[in-house]
Design an enzyme around this catalytic site. Structure first.
Site, PDB file in Angstrom:
ATOM      1  N   GLU A 278      -3.883  -9.492   3.562  1.00  0.00           N
ATOM      2  CA  GLU A 278      -4.575  -9.345   4.582  1.00  0.00           C
ATOM      3  C   GLU A 278      -5.780 -10.222   4.885  1.00  0.00           C
ATOM      4  O   GLU A 278      -6.148 -10.627   5.937  1.00  0.00           O
ATOM      5  CB  GLU A 278      -5.314  -7.724   4.598  1.00  0.00           C
TER       6      GLU A 278
ATOM      7  N   GLU B  31       0.934  -1.288   0.024  1.00  0.00           N
ATOM      8  CA  GLU B  31      -0.182  -0.023  -0.046  1.00  0.00           C
ATOM      9  C   GLU B  31       0.864   1.167  -0.062  1.00  0.00           C
ATOM     10  O   GLU B  31       0.661   2.283  -0.727  1.00  0.00           O
ATOM     11  CB  GLU B  31      -1.023  -0.039   1.114  1.00  0.00           C
TER      12      GLU B  31
END
Ligand code: COA
Length: 684
Positions: free
Chosen positions: A119, A99
Site C-alpha cells: 500500500e 490482510e
C-alpha cells in the site's frame, strides 16, 4: 461455496487478479457466515481461482465513495469465525489479500507465492488491520520493514517468519483440504492474530526508522504514516490501533500523493498495452546476443542473464571483452556483498553469459541488441555484419539514446526487424527502456520486445523517432532552463538544491557531473544551431574543453576531492558562469528556488506537449512513466505531465505564454495540443 470432505471451500473468482471489489467483500462475508451455519462444514477454506490469490483492494474503487461492507469488517468476521478458517494462497497475496489471509487462522501457500503489503507504494497505509496484525505475527521490526518498503516476501521467508504455516509443491486445493482436516476443530486463541501481544519496542527505534525513511523515501507521506501505525500496534490495544490505522488510510486515500501514485500505477500498466498490436503475434526469443562489452552492453547482457536468458556477448577486441567480463564480475560481487544475490545465483548468472569475437557465432540468434558507440556510421557497420550472418527473422535492436532509428533501419534489407531500445544506465538496474518504433518496424517485433521487457522486469514505453526520443528530448529542455538560470544569477548548487528539495533524485548539474558532461558535449556536436539553445550549454562546453568532464576527471560543475563523493562548490566555475553571462549580455539577478523549479518544470511540460502533438508519445501518462522510471522524477508527484495537470493546465499554459513574452517564442511556443488540453483541464 462448496463443501468438500467436511471443508467449506470459498473460492474468489474475480479476474484478472481477484482484486477485492465490493462484490468480492460481500461474497466472502456472506460465504463465511453461511459456512458457519452449515452443519456439513467443520472447517472453512478461502482460496482463489485464476492466476493469483487476491492481489489487493480494487484500486479502481479508490476515487469513489466507499461501499459496504468495508474490508476491516470482512476481516473481522473471518477472524471471529467459530469454525477454523484456512487461507490457501497461490501467486500473490498482496495488500487487502494478505490482510484477509491474516484474518484467517491458518495460512498455507504454494511454493513461490509472494506475500506483502504494498500500500505504501500507492500512497496509503494498509487499511484493514495489516499494520496491527502483521507485527503480532512476524514481529514489529520485520513488519516495519515489510510495510514501509512495500516489498513482498517469498514462501521461504514467509515460513521462517511464521507468516504462513505450510508450503506446498503439490495441488493447492487437495493439500489445503487435507491440512484443514488436520487442524483443531476449535480455534486456539492465539490463532486469532488480533489477540496476540506485540513486541515492546523502544520509541527511539521508531524515531530512527522515521529518520532513515525520511532520507530514503523522501517526501512520501505514507511511509511516515506506516511507521506511526506500526508504533500504534506496539503501544495500543488492537482495536484502538486498528481504528487509528483506518483513519489514516481514509485520510491518505484522499491525498494528492495517493492519487499521483495511483496514476503512475495505472500508467505503467497502460504503457505496456500498445495500441495497434491486436493482430500481432510475438516471436519466440530464446537466444540473445549483445554487441559491445562497454558499460551499456555489459549492463544489457546482465539484465538478460539475470532473467535466465543465455546471452552471447560479442566484442572484437579481446582486451575490451576481458574488461567487460571483469565489470560484470565486480558488479556481481558487490551484489553478493550487499546480500542482493547469493554466491550461487551470481555464478549461475555469469555462467549464462558466453563471449565471442566472431559474428559467425550469431547465426542462430533470435535477437541481437547492439550497444556500440553512439554514432550512426559505427552502428550501421554493425548492422551490415549482422544481416550477413543472422536469420531472416532475427530482431535487430539498437541501444541508442538519440540517433535517427529510421535512417539506421534503412541501412538493412529487412528494416521491419529493426527496433530501437534505449536502455538507461546502469542497464541491469534501471527499469525504463524506451522502445523506439521506426516507420518500418513490424508490429510483431514491437510486441515481442514489449513482452520481453516484461520478462526482464523492465518498464517499456513506446516512443516515435525524433532526436532524443521522449525522455532525452524533454530532458534537454529542462537542462536548458537550468543552464539559463545559472547565467541569470543562480549557482549550480542552488539549482540542484531547489530541484532536489522539489523531489528530483538529483539536481541536473550533479547528474551531468556523474554521467560525464562530455557525453552531452559530443551529442551537441551533431546538432545544428536551430536544434538547441547554445547559450544554455556554453558553460557545459567550456568546462569540457578545459578538461573538467565531471566526477571521472575529479571536477565538473563541482570539485571532487579524491575523485568521488558529494561535489564541492568551486569558485572557478562561479567565475566562469559570470564570465559567460557577461559575454552574452545577460544581467545577473537574485533567483528564488520557486522560480528554478517552475522554469525547469515548464521546460519539461511544454516540450512534452509538443511530443504528444507530434505523436512521439502515445499519451501524457506514457511521458510520466518515462520520467518517473528513467529520470528520477518523484513518483509521488505522478510525473511531469500529471504534475502540470494537478496544478491546472490553464494556469501552466498562461505561465508559458508569459515566458514567451519575456524570453521570446523560440522555445516557448505552446503546442496546439496544450491549448486544447488547457481548455479541457486534462491531457486526455
Ligand atoms: N486493483 C485493480 N486492478 C488491479 C489491481 C488492483 N489492486 N492489481 C492489478 N490490477 C489490474 C491491472 O491494472 C491490470 O489491468 P489491465 O490488464 O486492464 O491493465 C491487471 O490487473 C493485471 O495486472 P498486471 O500488473 O499487468 O499483472 P501482473 O501479472 O504483471 O502483476 C500483480 C500482478 C498483482 C503483481 C500486480 O498487478 C500488482 O502488483 N498489483 C497491485 C497490488 C497492490 O498494490 N495491492 C494493494 C492495493 S491497495
Amino acid at each position: 461455496m462448496q463443501i468438500s470432505d467436511g471443508v467449506a471451500v470459498i473460492t474468489v473468482d474475480h479476474p484478472p487478479v481477484n482484486a477485492i471489489s465490493q462484490a468480492v467483500r460481500q461474497g466472502i462475508m456472506d460465504a463465511v457466515s453461511a459456512a458457519n451455519a452449515d452443519e456439513r462444514a467443520r472447517r472453512i477454506l478461502i482460496c482463489c481461482a485464476g492466476r493469483t490469490f487476491m492481489a489487493g483492494a480494487d484500486v479502481s474503487e479508490f476515487g469513489r465513495p466507499s461501499l459496504e461492507p468495508d474490508l476491516p469488517d470482512v476481516v473481522a468476521v473471518i477472524e471471529a469465525s467459530d469454525k477454523p478458517v484456512v487461507a490457501a494462497i497461490h501467486g500473490q497475496a498482496l495488500g487487502g489479500g494478505l490482510e484477509i489471509a491474516l484474518g484467517c487462522h491458518y495460512r498455507i501457500a504454494v511454493n513461490g507465492s509472494r506475500l506483502g503489503l504494498p500500500e505504501v507504494k500507492l500512497g496509503l497505509v494498509p487499511g484493514a488491520g495489516g499494520t496491527q496484525r502483521l507485527p503480532r505475527l512476524v514481529g514489529a521490526e520485520k513488519a516495519l520493514d515489510m510495510i514501509t518498503s512495500g516489498a513482498p516476501v517469498d514462501t521461504d521467508d514467509a515460513l521462517k517468519l511464521g507468516l504462513i504455516d505450510q508450503v506446498t509443491d503439490g495441488d493447492l486445493l487437495d493439500t489445503a483440504i487435507n491440512y484443514a482436516n488436520c487442524i483443531p476443530s476449535v480455534v486456539p486463541e492465539d490463532r486469532r492474530v488480533s489477540r496476540r501481544l506485540t513486541d515492546n519496542l523502544p520509541p527511539a527505534l521508531f524515531d530512527s526508522w522515521r529518520k532513515s525513511k525520511a532520507k530514503g523515501q523522501r517526501g512520501v507521506q505514507s511511509v511516515q504514516a506506516c511507521i506511526d501505525a506500526v508504533e500504534a500496534a506496539c503501544t495500543m490495544p488492537f482495536e484502538a490501533g486498528r481504528r487509528l490505522e483506518r483513519e489514516m488510510f481514509l485520510a491518505l486515500r484522499q491525498s494528492k500523493q495517493a492519487r499521483a501514485l495511483q496514476h503512475i500505477f495505472f500508467a505503467e500498466r497502460q504503457a505496456s498495452r500498445v495500441i495497434g498490436l491486436e493482430e500481432a503475434e510475438a516471436r519466440p526469443v530464446k537466444s540473445v546476443a549483445v554487441i559491445g562489452a562497454g558499460t551499456m552492453g555489459t549492463g544489457i547482457a546482465m539484465a538478460f542473464a539475470h532473467s535466465g536468458f543465455e546471452v552471447t556477448l560479442l566484442e572484437l577486441s579481446a582486451e575490451a571483452l576481458a574488461s567487460g567480463i571483469d565489470r560484470i564480475r565486480s558488479l556481481n560481487a558487490k551484489s553478493v556483498q550487499r546480500g542482493r544475490m547469493s554466491e550461487y545465483q551470481s555464478e549461475a548468472m555469469q555462467g549464462r553469459i558466453c563471449t565471442t569475437n566472431d559474428y559467425n557465432a550469431l547465426g542462430n540468434m533470435d535477437m541481437v541488441v547492439e550497444a556500440v558507440f553512439e554514432d550512426i556510421e559505427v552502428k550501421a557497420k554493425v548492422f551490415q555484419q549482422l544481416q550477413a550472418v543472422c536469420k531472416q527473422d532475427t530482431i535487430i535492436a539498437s541501444n541508442t539514446s538519440y540517433l535517427d532509428m529510421n535512417r539506421l533501419a534503412e541501412t538493412v534489407a529487412r528494416p521491419e526487424n529493426v527496433i530501437g531500445m534505449h536502455f538507461f544506465s546502469p542497464a541491469n538496474v534501471m527499469k525504463l527502456v524506451e522502445v523506439v518504433k521506426t516507420d518500418y518496424v513490424s508490429p510483431d517485433v514491437i510486441l515481442t520486445v514489449m513482452k520481453l521487457l516484461k520478462t526482464l522486469g523492465k518498464t517499456g514505453v513506446v516512443s516515435g523517432v525524433c532526436h532524443g526520443f521522449i525522455g532525452n528530448r524533454m530532458y534537454q529542455c529542462y537542462q536548458r532552463e537550468a543552464g539559463l538560470l545559472l547565467l541569470e544569477g543562480a549557482s549550480p548548487a542552488q539549482v540542484d538544491q531547489a530541484l532536489y528539495q522539489f523531489g528530483m533524485a538529483m539536481g541536473p548539474f550533479a547528474v551531468a557531473d556523474m554521467s560525464g558532461i562530455d557525453i552531452g558535449y559530443l551529442m551537441r556536436r551533431t546538432l545544428t544551431a536551430a536544434q538547441y539553445d547554445e547559450r544554455a550549454f556554453r558553460v557545459h562546453d567550456r568546462l569540457v574543453e578545459s578538461g573538467r568532464k565531471g566526477q571521472k576527471t575529479g571536477a565538473g560543475f563541482y570539485r571532487y576531492e579524491d575523485g568521488a563523493g558529494a561535489g564541492q562548490d568551486d569558485t572557478q566555475v562561479l567565475e566562469l558562469i559570470e564570465q559567460v553571462a557577461q559575454e552574452l549580455g545577460i544581467e545577473r539577478r537574485s533567483i528564488s528556488n520557486d522560480e528554478i523549479v517552475e522554469r525547469c518544470m515548464l521546460g519539461l511540460v511544454n516540450e512534452g506537449a509538443h511530443i504528444l502533438e507530434e505523436g512521439i508519445a502515445t499519451s501524457a501518462a506514457d511521458i510520466d512513466v518515462v520520467f518517473v522510471n528513467g529520470y528520477g522524477f518523484p513518483r509521488h508527484l505522478g510525473g511531469p505531465m500529471y504534475y502540470a495537470e494537478s496544478k491546472g493546465l490553464d494556469l501552466v499554459a498562461e505561465k508559458i505564454h508569459c515566458l514567451a513574452g519575456s524570453q521570446g517564442s523560440r522555445w516557448w511556443t505552446l503546442a496546439q495540443a496544450f491549448e486544447q488540453a488547457a481548455k479541457r483541464g486534462a491531457w486526455a
